[in-house]
Design a protein around this motif. Sequence first.
Motif, PDB file in Angstrom:
ATOM      1  N   HIS A 233     151.436 119.888 -31.407  1.00  4.10           N
ATOM      2  CA  HIS A 233     150.614 118.683 -31.474  1.00  4.10           C
ATOM      3  C   HIS A 233     151.477 117.448 -31.681  1.00  4.10           C
ATOM      4  CE1 HIS A 233     148.173 115.673 -33.738  1.00  4.10           C
ATOM      5  NE2 HIS A 233     147.287 115.951 -32.799  1.00  4.10           N
ATOM      6  N   PHE A 234     152.457 117.533 -32.568  1.00  2.00           N
ATOM      7  CA  PHE A 234     153.360 116.410 -32.828  1.00  2.00           C
ATOM      8  C   PHE A 234     154.089 116.000 -31.550  1.00  2.00           C
ATOM      9  CE2 PHE A 234     157.792 115.152 -33.656  1.00  2.00           C
ATOM     10  CZ  PHE A 234     157.591 113.961 -34.339  1.00  2.00           C
ATOM     11  N   GLN A 235     154.654 116.976 -30.842  1.00  3.31           N
ATOM     12  CA  GLN A 235     155.380 116.683 -29.608  1.00  3.31           C
ATOM     13  C   GLN A 235     154.451 116.064 -28.566  1.00  3.31           C
ATOM     14  OE1 GLN A 235     156.750 120.700 -29.057  1.00  3.31           O
ATOM     15  NE2 GLN A 235     158.847 120.199 -29.704  1.00  3.31           N
ATOM     16  N   GLY A 236     153.232 116.599 -28.481  1.00  3.53           N
ATOM     17  CA  GLY A 236     152.276 116.103 -27.499  1.00  3.53           C
ATOM     18  C   GLY A 236     151.842 114.677 -27.758  1.00  3.53           C
ATOM     19  N   VAL A 237     151.618 114.335 -29.030  1.00  3.13           N
ATOM     20  CA  VAL A 237     151.196 112.981 -29.370  1.00  3.13           C
ATOM     21  C   VAL A 237     152.335 111.988 -29.125  1.00  3.13           C
ATOM     22  CG1 VAL A 237     150.508 111.462 -31.263  1.00  3.13           C
ATOM     23  CG2 VAL A 237     149.419 113.689 -31.001  1.00  3.13           C
ATOM     24  N   VAL A 238     153.563 112.377 -29.465  1.00  3.36           N
ATOM     25  CA  VAL A 238     154.708 111.497 -29.199  1.00  3.36           C
ATOM     26  C   VAL A 238     154.863 111.280 -27.690  1.00  3.36           C
ATOM     27  CG1 VAL A 238     157.222 111.272 -29.327  1.00  3.36           C
ATOM     28  CG2 VAL A 238     155.947 112.089 -31.316  1.00  3.36           C
ATOM     29  N   ASP A 239     154.767 112.352 -26.924  1.00  4.31           N
ATOM     30  CA  ASP A 239     154.853 112.260 -25.466  1.00  4.31           C
ATOM     31  C   ASP A 239     153.782 111.318 -24.924  1.00  4.31           C
ATOM     32  OD1 ASP A 239     155.280 112.975 -22.666  1.00  4.31           O
ATOM     33  OD2 ASP A 239     153.541 114.295 -22.874  1.00  4.31           O
ATOM     34  N   PHE A 240     152.545 111.488 -25.407  1.00  2.00           N
ATOM     35  CA  PHE A 240     151.447 110.636 -24.954  1.00  2.00           C
ATOM     36  C   PHE A 240     151.715 109.168 -25.289  1.00  2.00           C
ATOM     37  CE2 PHE A 240     147.672 108.290 -26.340  1.00  2.00           C
ATOM     38  CZ  PHE A 240     147.039 108.136 -25.120  1.00  2.00           C
ATOM     39  N   ASN A 241     152.103 108.907 -26.530  1.00  2.00           N
ATOM     40  CA  ASN A 241     152.330 107.523 -26.943  1.00  2.00           C
ATOM     41  C   ASN A 241     153.488 106.875 -26.195  1.00  2.00           C
ATOM     42  OD1 ASN A 241     150.232 107.153 -28.817  1.00  2.00           O
ATOM     43  ND2 ASN A 241     151.386 108.149 -30.446  1.00  2.00           N
TER      44      ASN A 241
END
Length: 423
Positions: A233-241
């Motif tokens: 989830h952390f990696q995904g949110v950083v990628d999205f942002n």
Amino acid sequence: MTTAEQSISPQTNAQTQKLTWKAFGPGILMASAAIGGSHLVSSTQAGALYGWQLAIMIVLANFFKYPFYRFGTEYAYKTGDSLVAGYAKKSKAYLWAFFGLSVVSGVITTGAVALLCATILGFILPFELNPLILSIIVMTVSWGLLIAGHYKVLDNISKWIILALTVATILAVIIAGMSPKEAAPDFVPMSPWNLASLGFIIALMGWMPAPLEFSVITSVWTAKKIRTDHTSHFQGVVDFNVGYFTSAILALFFLTLGVFVQYGTGEEIATKGGAYIGQLVEMYTETIGNWSKILVAFIAFLCMFGTVITSADGYGRTNAESLSLIKTGTTELTEKYVMRWTTAMVIGGFILINVFAGQMASLLKFAMISSFVSAPIFAYLNYSLAKSENLLTPKMNIYALLGITFLAGFAGSFLLQFFGIIG
């Protein structure tokens, strides 16, 4: 533990917090799709016509669309599914509504961006080719890359496109800023704050940062990324942002290009997409030097080629999942089935190009405006699903409601003007 977390192999906390090149994907894909006609044409035209005045509308469009894009990523990491699957769980009516809008939007968007990309390619080539032939070349190459490598090749290519595009755009702004055009002595600034300019503002915001249905497409890519690369989830949110804010910031850079190179010069600004790009390239050449023609053409082509590839895959993959859920109730798709839909988007886009032959400006503006008019619908669909899954904090709930109000307010104003009720 969430469904998404249960579906992947155990990882240490350090591993789930680690950011690597491989961890980036769906957010960068979204940025690649976003940095197209809205940035290259609309944002730059906004700077050329109105200076810095419409920077606020670019900021507001990105600000108020953010929660609805974010919901797609959050939903995928909570459930392991895309928003499409969420619509199906909530109601078949939601799914049918999305599927119908997505098919229409997919054909319009794919055709529009491919035609603009083909026009840019025509500026780069040392010989002339018919725009329809160039469109076939662009679509065939994009389709071939997707057929050859499916999601993986798209995941890898998009990262390099965005990296090159970001560096080239920043370099162009710095160079243009060192020798900006001086305002003509008789220049009179125009105001965009009137009903006559509403259509232009709606088109500017329609694909800013991208059509809002790309929030659903991003969630489809995210669910795929979770299954293939086991991102956290952390990696995904950083990628999205990173992807979202890169596209938002670059929109302001493109507006800056229009200000530095064209605003106030007294030159008539072309409003047609293809003609405008040609004019922009020529004005760069006059301002900076002949060598800059390659740089600007390279930026423009990267913008649109990345958008063509991601649009074809995104709409194809999402529509395939939608129809599969309607027919069988499952999201288990073979790449062969996905590619059938990707092929359908490419063919549908090319048919549209033939119908609108010689009317690229009209096609591009129609695609942008229709995307904004449908945006409140997609926003509400995403909001209602996020609410049903308890993804909303009190602050995010207020933020989302304000976003829906903003989108519906502008879309409603445009429709009232379009039908002659106001203005």
